[in-house]
Design an enzyme around this catalytic site. Structure first.
Site, PDB file in Angstrom:
ATOM      1  N   GLU A 116       0.799  -1.397   0.140  1.00 24.75           N
ATOM      2  CA  GLU A 116      -0.264   0.099  -0.081  1.00 24.75           C
ATOM      3  C   GLU A 116       0.911   1.248  -0.015  1.00 24.75           C
ATOM      4  OE1 GLU A 116      -2.495   1.489  -0.316  1.00 24.75           O
ATOM      5  OE2 GLU A 116      -4.201   0.640   0.243  1.00 24.75           O
ATOM      6  N   ASP A 127      -4.086   4.769   6.642  1.00 24.29           N
ATOM      7  CA  ASP A 127      -4.605   6.064   7.282  1.00 24.29           C
ATOM      8  C   ASP A 127      -5.683   5.422   8.270  1.00 24.29           C
ATOM      9  OD1 ASP A 127      -5.171   9.175   6.522  1.00 24.29           O
ATOM     10  OD2 ASP A 127      -6.879   8.177   7.327  1.00 24.29           O
ATOM     11  N   ARG A 169       1.064  13.049  -8.625  1.00 24.63           N
ATOM     12  CA  ARG A 169       1.780  11.790  -8.777  1.00 24.63           C
ATOM     13  C   ARG A 169       3.040  11.464  -8.943  1.00 24.63           C
ATOM     14  NH1 ARG A 169      -2.698   8.005  -7.015  1.00 24.63           N
ATOM     15  NH2 ARG A 169      -4.767   8.768  -8.049  1.00 24.63           N
TER      16      ARG A 169
HETATM   17  P1  IMP Z   1      -7.522   4.366   4.953  1.00 23.80           P
HETATM   18  O1  IMP Z   1      -8.514   3.391   4.348  1.00 23.80           O
HETATM   19  O2  IMP Z   1      -8.134   5.424   6.076  1.00 23.80           O
HETATM   20  O3  IMP Z   1      -6.433   3.742   5.488  1.00 23.80           O
HETATM   21  O4  IMP Z   1      -6.967   5.137   3.866  1.00 23.80           O
HETATM   22  C1  IMP Z   1      -6.183   4.643   2.852  1.00 23.80           C
HETATM   23  C2  IMP Z   1      -6.358   5.222   1.568  1.00 23.80           C
HETATM   24  O5  IMP Z   1      -6.534   6.814   1.470  1.00 23.80           O
HETATM   25  C3  IMP Z   1      -4.944   5.356   0.949  1.00 23.80           C
HETATM   26  O6  IMP Z   1      -4.702   4.127   0.156  1.00 23.80           O
HETATM   27  C4  IMP Z   1      -4.861   6.456   0.059  1.00 23.80           C
HETATM   28  O7  IMP Z   1      -5.412   6.208  -1.238  1.00 23.80           O
HETATM   29  C5  IMP Z   1      -5.790   7.338   0.817  1.00 23.80           C
HETATM   30  N1  IMP Z   1      -4.972   8.570   1.616  1.00 23.80           N
HETATM   31  C6  IMP Z   1      -5.136   8.643   2.826  1.00 23.80           C
HETATM   32  N2  IMP Z   1      -4.370   9.548   3.409  1.00 23.80           N
HETATM   33  C7  IMP Z   1      -3.802  10.294   2.290  1.00 23.80           C
HETATM   34  C8  IMP Z   1      -2.629  11.199   2.078  1.00 23.80           C
HETATM   35  O8  IMP Z   1      -2.061  11.896   3.046  1.00 23.80           O
HETATM   36  N3  IMP Z   1      -2.483  11.229   0.663  1.00 23.80           N
HETATM   37  C9  IMP Z   1      -2.849  10.713  -0.181  1.00 23.80           C
HETATM   38  N4  IMP Z   1      -3.722   9.810  -0.146  1.00 23.80           N
HETATM   39  C10 IMP Z   1      -4.233   9.472   1.194  1.00 23.80           C
HETATM   40 MG    MG Z   2      -3.897   3.531  -1.439  1.00 22.61          MG
END
Ligand code: IMP
Ligand code: MG
Length: 187
Positions: free
Chosen positions: A102, A106, A168
């Site tokens: 990954e 987050d 990106r």
């Molecule tokens: P989670 O499901 O909340 O853990 O989020 C994971 C996904 O959210 C990552 O794979 C990213 O695509 C996106 N994401 C979370 N934080 C960021 C960030 O600071 N920058 C860019 N994408 C993020």
């Molecule tokens: Mg991602």
């Protein structure tokens, strides 16, 4: 001419720091998977840069595959963690040693969901490698075997990661300044 750099201040993590850490992760993974049947699965689009560098830092025979997921929006996080699978695996992972790669963890909901999807295919082992982790944002407990960097609760872009599909290609990791983005973004 529109350029990217004015949107950012100093890099949060420089190209040199990324390069050094990816080399270390490659060594750790090489050691951990010596006697295994490694399949690396990248989550697109966000991992394309990290994944390409990481696989080349691993000194083992391995297979690569990809999952394409629909990214959650910045303002409306995937509360359920039910991310949309746009494209599934192309090869069978049954009885193989899967390493899910990954870009950033987050809340943890995305990797939790993807781990459950992959576990249904009955791999022999399933571990997670992420370039970045924001531990302060975690909503669910996820076991991250390999972590590049732990970062504070800031929105980062670059090295594959986006803000509305932009930035990106920034070669380093930077914290987005929303005020500067609004000034520059014509939309
Ligand atoms: P989670 O499901 O909340 O853990 O989020 C994971 C996904 O959210 C990552 O794979 C990213 O695509 C996106 N994401 C979370 N934080 C960021 C960030 O600071 N920058 C860019 N994408 C993020
Ligand atoms: Mg991602």
């Amino acid at each position: 001419m529109r350029t990217m750099e004015p949107v950012f201040g100093r890099p949060l993590i420089t190209q040199e720091q990324i390069r050094a850490r990816v080399r270390e992760l490659g060594k750790e993974i090489t050691t951990a998977y010596r006697q295994k049947d490694l399949v690396m699965i990248g989550v697109l689009k966000g991992t394309f840069a990290f994944f390409a560098d990481l696989v080349r830092a691993i000194r083992l025979p391995l297979h690569v595959d990809f999952l394409v997921v629909k990214s959650r929006s910045v303002r409306k996080p995937a509360k359920s963690g039910k991310v949309k699978l746009v494209s599934d695996l192309s090869d069978d992972i049954r009885d193989r040693d899967v390493l899910l790669v990954e870009d950033i963890v987050d809340s943890g909901l995305t990797v939790q969901y993807l781990s459950r999807v992959l576990a249904k295919h009955r791999p022999r082992s399933l571990e997670i490698c992420t370039l970045l982790s924001k531990p302060s944002r975690r909503q669910v407990d996820v076991d991250l075997r390999f972590v590049g960097f732990e970062i504070p609760d800031q929105y980062v872009v670059g090295y594959g990661m986006d803000y509305h599909q932009q930035y990106r290609n920034l070669p380093y990791l930077a914290v987005l300044d929303p005020h500067l983005v609004q000034k520059q973004d014509p939309r």
